[in-house]
Design a protein around this motif. Sequence first.
Motif, PDB file in Angstrom:
ATOM      1  N   ASP A 100       0.805  -1.216   0.000  1.00 24.59           N
ATOM      2  CA  ASP A 100       0.000   0.000   0.000  1.00 24.59           C
ATOM      3  C   ASP A 100       0.839   1.267   0.000  1.00 24.59           C
ATOM      4  O   ASP A 100       0.410   2.303  -0.501  1.00 24.59           O
ATOM      5  CB  ASP A 100      -0.934   0.014   1.212  1.00 24.59           C
ATOM      6  N   ARG A 112      -0.877  -4.995   3.087  1.00 30.89           N
ATOM      7  CA  ARG A 112      -1.733  -6.060   3.606  1.00 30.89           C
ATOM      8  C   ARG A 112      -0.954  -7.365   3.524  1.00 30.89           C
ATOM      9  O   ARG A 112      -0.223  -7.596   2.566  1.00 30.89           O
ATOM     10  CB  ARG A 112      -3.027  -6.108   2.820  1.00 30.89           C
ATOM     11  N   HIS A 114      -0.679 -11.719   4.609  1.00 27.73           N
ATOM     12  CA  HIS A 114      -1.353 -12.970   4.966  1.00 27.73           C
ATOM     13  C   HIS A 114      -0.357 -13.889   5.664  1.00 27.73           C
ATOM     14  O   HIS A 114       0.743 -14.116   5.182  1.00 27.73           O
ATOM     15  CB  HIS A 114      -1.914 -13.694   3.736  1.00 27.73           C
ATOM     16  N   ASP A 120      -5.055 -12.463   8.153  1.00 33.44           N
ATOM     17  CA  ASP A 120      -4.775 -11.297   7.325  1.00 33.44           C
ATOM     18  C   ASP A 120      -4.773 -10.027   8.175  1.00 33.44           C
ATOM     19  O   ASP A 120      -5.647  -9.849   9.029  1.00 33.44           O
ATOM     20  CB  ASP A 120      -5.819 -11.182   6.215  1.00 33.44           C
ATOM     21  N   LYS A 122      -2.731  -5.703   8.359  1.00 35.85           N
ATOM     22  CA  LYS A 122      -1.815  -4.710   7.800  1.00 35.85           C
ATOM     23  C   LYS A 122      -0.499  -4.810   8.557  1.00 35.85           C
ATOM     24  O   LYS A 122      -0.486  -5.028   9.773  1.00 35.85           O
ATOM     25  CB  LYS A 122      -2.380  -3.298   7.932  1.00 35.85           C
TER      26      LYS A 122
END
Length: 145
Positions: A100, A112, A114, A120, A122
Amino acid sequence: MKPARTLVYCLLLVNGACAKGQSATTATPIHLPQKTTTMITASLKHPVVKQAIDALQAGDLKAWNALFSKGASLWDDGRKIDLGHFSQEALGHERFTAIDKVAREGLDIYGRFHSDRWGDFKTYFKFYIDDAGKIEKLEIGQASY
């Protein structure tokens, strides 16, 4: 469908469809984040950071480890943790799903993320590079932006 198969299939359904009364054969399967590097790292301009994120995305432990200086440190939400243990556990199981924001001349990455273990969220990765072009310190943690 046999009950055991229905239970296993229900675990793979989005929004708990079986619990809502849909049959296991008509509910929609979950689409898990795919491992990817190209679209994620295209915005990364610092060569060492790009190589590190590419290695993370690909789960390439050998390439990842080669980027760190001897004695490099890893800080997770302000706590020093073992880099070797983290690398062994995370590579192949954790990855960015989107970048981002990139800051500090490409050394700070926000995006973001995982994790197969944590889900999940930030995150940020802040890289510190020594004079030899190796990562001497990496700060990671949950981000709010």
